[in-house]
Design a protein around this motif. Structure first.
Motif, PDB file in Angstrom:
ATOM      1  N   TRP A  47       0.846  -1.214   0.000  1.00  0.00           N
ATOM      2  CA  TRP A  47       0.000   0.000   0.000  1.00  0.00           C
ATOM      3  C   TRP A  47       0.876   1.257   0.000  1.00  0.00           C
ATOM      4  CZ3 TRP A  47      -5.386   1.125   0.283  1.00  0.00           C
ATOM      5  CH2 TRP A  47      -6.222   0.003   0.133  1.00  0.00           C
ATOM      6  N   VAL A  48       1.942   1.227   0.793  1.00  0.00           N
ATOM      7  CA  VAL A  48       2.816   2.405   0.853  1.00  0.00           C
ATOM      8  C   VAL A  48       3.480   2.628  -0.505  1.00  0.00           C
ATOM      9  CG1 VAL A  48       4.842   3.422   1.963  1.00  0.00           C
ATOM     10  CG2 VAL A  48       3.210   2.106   3.322  1.00  0.00           C
ATOM     11  N   LYS A  49       3.930   1.537  -1.119  1.00  0.00           N
ATOM     12  CA  LYS A  49       4.581   1.657  -2.426  1.00  0.00           C
ATOM     13  C   LYS A  49       3.648   2.231  -3.475  1.00  0.00           C
ATOM     14  CE  LYS A  49       8.491  -1.346  -2.341  1.00  0.00           C
ATOM     15  NZ  LYS A  49       8.095  -2.296  -1.234  1.00  0.00           N
ATOM     16  N   ALA A  50       2.346   1.947  -3.305  1.00  0.00           N
ATOM     17  CA  ALA A  50       1.364   2.479  -4.258  1.00  0.00           C
ATOM     18  C   ALA A  50       1.057   3.946  -3.974  1.00  0.00           C
ATOM     19  CB  ALA A  50       0.083   1.643  -4.202  1.00  0.00           C
ATOM     20  N   GLY A  51       1.758   4.522  -2.983  1.00  0.00           N
ATOM     21  CA  GLY A  51       1.619   5.961  -2.764  1.00  0.00           C
ATOM     22  C   GLY A  51       0.717   6.365  -1.607  1.00  0.00           C
ATOM     23  N   HIS A  52       0.244   5.383  -0.833  1.00  0.00           N
ATOM     24  CA  HIS A  52      -0.677   5.703   0.259  1.00  0.00           C
ATOM     25  C   HIS A  52       0.059   5.875   1.594  1.00  0.00           C
ATOM     26  CE1 HIS A  52      -3.775   4.807  -2.592  1.00  0.00           C
ATOM     27  NE2 HIS A  52      -3.319   3.569  -2.759  1.00  0.00           N
ATOM     28  N   GLN A  53      -0.559   6.621   2.500  1.00  0.00           N
ATOM     29  CA  GLN A  53      -0.072   6.695   3.880  1.00  0.00           C
ATOM     30  C   GLN A  53      -0.895   5.711   4.707  1.00  0.00           C
ATOM     31  OE1 GLN A  53      -0.435  10.962   4.768  1.00  0.00           O
ATOM     32  NE2 GLN A  53       1.789  11.114   4.624  1.00  0.00           N
ATOM     33  N   VAL A  54      -0.209   4.895   5.518  1.00  0.00           N
ATOM     34  CA  VAL A  54      -0.915   3.817   6.215  1.00  0.00           C
ATOM     35  C   VAL A  54      -0.649   3.850   7.719  1.00  0.00           C
ATOM     36  CG1 VAL A  54      -1.373   1.337   6.301  1.00  0.00           C
ATOM     37  CG2 VAL A  54      -0.564   2.381   4.160  1.00  0.00           C
ATOM     38  N   VAL A  94       2.529  -4.774  18.000  1.00  0.00           N
ATOM     39  CA  VAL A  94       2.961  -3.585  17.255  1.00  0.00           C
ATOM     40  C   VAL A  94       4.480  -3.589  17.068  1.00  0.00           C
ATOM     41  CG1 VAL A  94       0.962  -2.172  17.871  1.00  0.00           C
ATOM     42  CG2 VAL A  94       3.021  -2.078  19.321  1.00  0.00           C
ATOM     43  N   GLY A  95       5.200  -4.035  18.110  1.00  0.00           N
ATOM     44  CA  GLY A  95       6.654  -4.088  17.983  1.00  0.00           C
ATOM     45  C   GLY A  95       7.077  -5.091  16.922  1.00  0.00           C
ATOM     46  N   LEU A  96       6.442  -6.262  16.932  1.00  0.00           N
ATOM     47  CA  LEU A  96       6.802  -7.294  15.950  1.00  0.00           C
ATOM     48  C   LEU A  96       6.479  -6.828  14.530  1.00  0.00           C
ATOM     49  CD1 LEU A  96       5.625 -10.570  17.762  1.00  0.00           C
ATOM     50  CD2 LEU A  96       7.971  -9.739  17.485  1.00  0.00           C
ATOM     51  N   LEU A  97       5.340  -6.173  14.366  1.00  0.00           N
ATOM     52  CA  LEU A  97       4.977  -5.713  13.029  1.00  0.00           C
ATOM     53  C   LEU A  97       5.943  -4.634  12.542  1.00  0.00           C
ATOM     54  CD1 LEU A  97       3.155  -5.844  10.591  1.00  0.00           C
ATOM     55  CD2 LEU A  97       1.535  -4.328  11.747  1.00  0.00           C
ATOM     56  N   LEU A 111       3.881   9.962   9.666  1.00  0.00           N
ATOM     57  CA  LEU A 111       3.393   9.701   8.309  1.00  0.00           C
ATOM     58  C   LEU A 111       4.089  10.618   7.316  1.00  0.00           C
ATOM     59  CD1 LEU A 111      -0.460   9.308   8.931  1.00  0.00           C
ATOM     60  CD2 LEU A 111       1.137   7.499   8.276  1.00  0.00           C
ATOM     61  N   ASP A 112       4.209  11.888   7.695  1.00  0.00           N
ATOM     62  CA  ASP A 112       4.853  12.837   6.790  1.00  0.00           C
ATOM     63  C   ASP A 112       6.331  12.502   6.576  1.00  0.00           C
ATOM     64  OD1 ASP A 112       2.472  14.086   6.491  1.00  0.00           O
ATOM     65  OD2 ASP A 112       2.886  15.718   7.904  1.00  0.00           O
ATOM     66  N   ALA A 113       6.919  11.808   7.567  1.00  0.00           N
ATOM     67  CA  ALA A 113       8.318  11.397   7.427  1.00  0.00           C
ATOM     68  C   ALA A 113       8.445  10.084   6.660  1.00  0.00           C
ATOM     69  CB  ALA A 113       8.962  11.275   8.806  1.00  0.00           C
ATOM     70  N   GLY A 114       7.334   9.581   6.123  1.00  0.00           N
ATOM     71  CA  GLY A 114       7.389   8.381   5.306  1.00  0.00           C
ATOM     72  C   GLY A 114       7.289   7.077   6.083  1.00  0.00           C
ATOM     73  N   ARG A 115       6.905   7.172   7.375  1.00  0.00           N
ATOM     74  CA  ARG A 115       6.810   5.960   8.177  1.00  0.00           C
ATOM     75  C   ARG A 115       5.397   5.392   8.173  1.00  0.00           C
ATOM     76  NH1 ARG A 115       9.396   9.531  12.011  1.00  0.00           N
ATOM     77  NH2 ARG A 115      11.600   9.380  11.547  1.00  0.00           N
ATOM     78  N   VAL A 116       5.335   4.071   8.314  1.00  0.00           N
ATOM     79  CA  VAL A 116       4.077   3.438   8.681  1.00  0.00           C
ATOM     80  C   VAL A 116       3.954   3.583  10.200  1.00  0.00           C
ATOM     81  CG1 VAL A 116       2.876   1.230   8.902  1.00  0.00           C
ATOM     82  CG2 VAL A 116       4.081   1.797   6.774  1.00  0.00           C
ATOM     83  N   VAL A 117       2.788   4.007  10.660  1.00  0.00           N
ATOM     84  CA  VAL A 117       2.569   4.169  12.100  1.00  0.00           C
ATOM     85  C   VAL A 117       1.713   3.008  12.592  1.00  0.00           C
ATOM     86  CG1 VAL A 117       1.625   5.646  13.894  1.00  0.00           C
ATOM     87  CG2 VAL A 117       2.700   6.663  11.874  1.00  0.00           C
ATOM     88  N   ILE A 118       2.203   2.315  13.605  1.00  0.00           N
ATOM     89  CA  ILE A 118       1.502   1.136  14.112  1.00  0.00           C
ATOM     90  C   ILE A 118       1.058   1.431  15.538  1.00  0.00           C
ATOM     91  CG2 ILE A 118       1.651  -1.352  14.445  1.00  0.00           C
ATOM     92  CD1 ILE A 118       4.216  -1.192  12.663  1.00  0.00           C
ATOM     93  N   ILE A 119      -0.238   1.335  15.795  1.00  0.00           N
ATOM     94  CA  ILE A 119      -0.790   1.716  17.101  1.00  0.00           C
ATOM     95  C   ILE A 119      -1.502   0.516  17.716  1.00  0.00           C
ATOM     96  CG2 ILE A 119      -2.411   3.263  18.263  1.00  0.00           C
ATOM     97  CD1 ILE A 119      -1.959   5.253  15.954  1.00  0.00           C
ATOM     98  N   THR A 120      -1.246   0.260  18.978  1.00  0.00           N
ATOM     99  CA  THR A 120      -1.912  -0.850  19.662  1.00  0.00           C
ATOM    100  C   THR A 120      -3.418  -0.685  19.603  1.00  0.00           C
ATOM    101  OG1 THR A 120      -1.777   0.377  21.731  1.00  0.00           O
ATOM    102  CG2 THR A 120      -0.093  -1.305  21.351  1.00  0.00           C
ATOM    103  N   GLN A 171      10.339  -3.143   8.912  1.00  0.00           N
ATOM    104  CA  GLN A 171      11.720  -2.687   8.748  1.00  0.00           C
ATOM    105  C   GLN A 171      12.561  -3.737   8.031  1.00  0.00           C
ATOM    106  OE1 GLN A 171      12.518  -1.928  12.855  1.00  0.00           O
ATOM    107  NE2 GLN A 171      11.354  -0.014  12.888  1.00  0.00           N
ATOM    108  N   ALA A 172      12.258  -5.014   8.305  1.00  0.00           N
ATOM    109  CA  ALA A 172      13.036  -6.098   7.698  1.00  0.00           C
ATOM    110  C   ALA A 172      12.877  -6.126   6.185  1.00  0.00           C
ATOM    111  CB  ALA A 172      12.641  -7.444   8.306  1.00  0.00           C
ATOM    112  N   ILE A 173      11.742  -5.592   5.679  1.00  0.00           N
ATOM    113  CA  ILE A 173      11.582  -5.554   4.221  1.00  0.00           C
ATOM    114  C   ILE A 173      11.780  -4.135   3.692  1.00  0.00           C
ATOM    115  CG2 ILE A 173      10.148  -7.613   4.057  1.00  0.00           C
ATOM    116  CD1 ILE A 173       7.686  -5.821   3.923  1.00  0.00           C
ATOM    117  N   GLY A 174      12.470  -3.319   4.508  1.00  0.00           N
ATOM    118  CA  GLY A 174      12.897  -2.015   4.006  1.00  0.00           C
ATOM    119  C   GLY A 174      11.869  -0.906   4.119  1.00  0.00           C
ATOM    120  N   GLN A 175      10.795  -1.132   4.890  1.00  0.00           N
ATOM    121  CA  GLN A 175       9.782  -0.090   5.053  1.00  0.00           C
ATOM    122  C   GLN A 175       9.921   0.529   6.440  1.00  0.00           C
ATOM    123  OE1 GLN A 175       7.427   1.514   3.097  1.00  0.00           O
ATOM    124  NE2 GLN A 175       7.392   2.745   4.974  1.00  0.00           N
ATOM    125  N   ASP A 176      10.222   1.796   6.502  1.00  0.00           N
ATOM    126  CA  ASP A 176      10.339   2.495   7.779  1.00  0.00           C
ATOM    127  C   ASP A 176       8.992   2.432   8.521  1.00  0.00           C
ATOM    128  OD1 ASP A 176      11.495   3.896   9.804  1.00  0.00           O
ATOM    129  OD2 ASP A 176      11.618   5.805   8.739  1.00  0.00           O
TER     130      ASP A 176
END
Lengths: 425, 425
Positions: free
Chosen positions: A29-36, A81-84, A128-137, A89-94
């Motif tokens: 989803w991120v690669k397709a240009g979305h913020q997640v 959330v930590g594991l995700l 999100l603006d910094a290009g990160r996926v944000v994961i919330i419990t 990160q392991a596949i290169g997504q901040d």
């Protein structure tokens, strides 16, 4: 480019491999240009394991401090959330994870069943603006005094929708183990049809009637804040074209006409494990309903349908349904605390009943839905024991042996089958 | 009435039954009139389980976000504090649990090895004054930006001592699976004697030499803030008389003369898994030590002893020891990155060595300790390969096959045996 919230249930997060699959889907989803923003549940079984430890220590759950239970139970999502984050990160997504208190997700102080009061979107937006996926419990927040609270079982749905409301997300995608909302349970009616859209009022009635796809409070939240919420399957391959995924599942909408074109009735919902109880010849005086249900509520028994008919000769019959597991307890409360106190003649009950409901926003403007329903049941030889209606729902209580028959016949008569299979009926 | 901190390790918290035993012990202290703060570790195995999940997701641990690892690992202690609170409440003792961030326990931002900067005692004191046992997660804190940090393995000892310092506790009791600090490992020397008291400087040397009873940073903390710290067994029955318990185990003190009366040497510590490496004929120029150890540190290899002797003819031999597991890696670094760069003649090594140390604050004022130690080893036919000394410690590197022999002989010659057993020697 859209701003979306993804919610993944415990099954989707149930193993290391599944978490890696979730990460792949999110990264796509991120690669397709979305913020997640992602809101995951605890790994399946984890919440039960944690609460099981507490119960082992104190077998009498009533005594247990709900504050401490929340302290314990909330850790399941924190691990998720930590594991995700690590999987992304392991596949290169901040990515960055937050516990509810870090966002913060503010709730009231009602431990184990807290309600979300506000969500601060500042930190989320920065990431999100910094290009990160944000994961919330999911499932949790923090009260004004800094205590951890949880929202109750299934609360992660509500967390996800609330986060979506707070950040004004374009859509909240609830990934689950079914691929959408169906006209009825496909295990009962083989050619049940998946609904592309359903109004949030219909979803509300379906959820409360046991469809169990979404926690009911999440649907209320979606309605209140008009969050476009989509239920879809996390079991479809994550290399699916993103445009397909973005249009799959069932969308919960707020525009009536979108779903109104075809169907009067959107689905047949049902509840298997019901029991009905009737107090016969209750003196019809003000306050009698409270005198009956007060002691029942005090015994922590949830009541579903409540029916009181027109009185005759100064007395009326008062009926309600409870979950089958609470039937005995409810009968005991009524016999010992209520019957004589209000001067009822008799308490009768039956724990071999079920509830079948036709739900549809189209019902509002169509007469004849109720009569078609009752006629269909009569023709199938199904005796209706109780009837209750709302604006968009008609529920009947029938003997539980007729459940499958009733659901199938109603599904057919209201034209809910899959097109492809109508031919073969 | 005293204000005390109890610390319980993972083994003591390892099952529901053991947690209940901890609760009984704590409640006994409260009944005797004391105020108690408890710092428990995660249930044994839990931290490994959690980090194992992370490693499954990302096999290359170097890439993993330490922030997310802390997010995950910190949950183990959060479960522990909640369960212990429930166990105390179940036996009628009011209690409340806090995660590090709730106290807050402020640390710097060094994820996975953070250092405690301050602990707010306000909330703790309020709860103690209200008659509650206060239970605080070990191992973790929160940085200035609200991120969860952990203190590294064994960090719960440090948490406990730091909390004791913050609330000015009368004593910090570290309950563990041994009943105190011994003159040496009882598995090697049968009649090793438990020390009633040990100075914190001695404890520091013992801990760093592999006695593994207390995390070394907790001992540093105890020394810095002069926290009276007692190591004692959680395996003794909790119905023990509280006065006995309060005087059992080994007390780490700060008054030299208390322990000075009898012994010059307090104990014989040792490390089995050592390897030694020597660079032969290193040109004796300024900066050569850094040129050798810089690449080693960069490869994340911990170095223990470092020895460089007087040079002859412009070259010197430079030796150091590493953990046996890192021997190969260290040799490789030296061969490829260091040897030719600094013009050393040869790199030689041996991974079949161990280190034996005599530790004692009495050594400061007693000549002859070193010579007695060397004489004893010589008489036993043990060749000394390397020697290193500090103010209160003499360490020798010897072939590992001589470890038991050396420890036993030194234990005997320095009069460390239990009184009762001296007769039978």
């Amino acid at each position: 480019m859209a701003l979306v919230v993804h919610k993944y249930g415990g099954t989707s997060m149930g193993s290391v491999e599944r978490i890696q699959n979730v990460a792949k889907r999110v990264a796509k989803w991120v690669k397709a240009g979305h913020q997640v923003v992602v809101v995951p549940s605890a790994m399946s079984g984890e919440t039960n394991r944690l609460l099981g430890l507490a119960k082992e220590i104190n077998a009498d759950a009533q005594d247990m401090s709900p504050r401490e239970l929340d302290m314990i139970a909330s850790t399941g999502e924190q691990v998720s959330v930590g594991l995700l984050a690590i999987a992304l990160q392991a596949i290169g997504q901040d990515a960055v994870s937050y516990a509810g208190w870090q966002v913060p997700v503010r709730t009231n102080n009602a431990y184990t069943k807290a309600r979300i009061e506000s969500i601060d979107d500042k930190r989320i937006r920065q990431d999100l603006d910094a290009g990160r996926v944000v994961i919330i419990t999911g499932f949790q927040g923090v009260d004004a005094q800094g205590n951890i609270t949880t929202l109750g079982r299934g609360g992660s749905d509500t967390s996800a929708v609330a986060v979506a409301a707070a950040i004004k997300a374009d859509e909240c995608l609830i990934y689950t183990d079914v691929d959408g909302v169906y006209t009825t349970d496909p295990r009962v009616v083989e050619n049940a049809r998946r609904l592309d859209k359903v109004t949030f009022e219909e979803m509300l009635e379906m959820a409360s009637l046991g469809s169990k796809i979404l926690q009911i409070r999440s649907v209320e939240f979606a309605g209140k804040y008009r969050v476009k919420t989509r239920v879809l399957s996390s079991l479809t391959p994550h290399d699916l074209d993103i445009n397909i995924e973005a249009h799959s599942g069932t969308l919960i909408t707020f525009e009536e006409d979108e779903t109104m074109e075809q169907a009067v009735i959107s689905g047949i919902a049902f509840n298997r494990d019901e029991a009905k109880i009737t107090l016969m010849q209750v003196p019809d005086t003000p306050g009698v309903a409270f005198k009956i249900l007060g002691p029942v509520a005090k015994a922590n028994i949830d009541v579903d349908m409540i029916i009181q008919n027109q009185s005759t000769n100064g007395t009326t019959d008062f009926s309600f349904t409870v979950h089958r597991n609470e039937y005995k307890k409810a009968m005991e409360v009524l016999e010992t605390e209520v019957k004589d106190a209000i001067g009822a003649k008799e308490v009768i009950g039956d724990d071999k009943v079920c509830k079948v409901s036709a739900v549809g926003i189209g019902m509002r403007s169509h007469v004849g839905v109720a009569s078609l329903m009752f006629e269909t049941l009569a023709q199938s030889g199904v005796n209706i024991q109780m009837i209750s209606t709302s604006e968009i729902k008609i529920s009947v209580v029938i003997a539980d042996k007729y459940l499958e028959l009733a659901v199938r016949e109603l599904h057919k008569v209201f034209d809910l089958e899959q097109d492809a299979q109508i031919e073969s009926v």
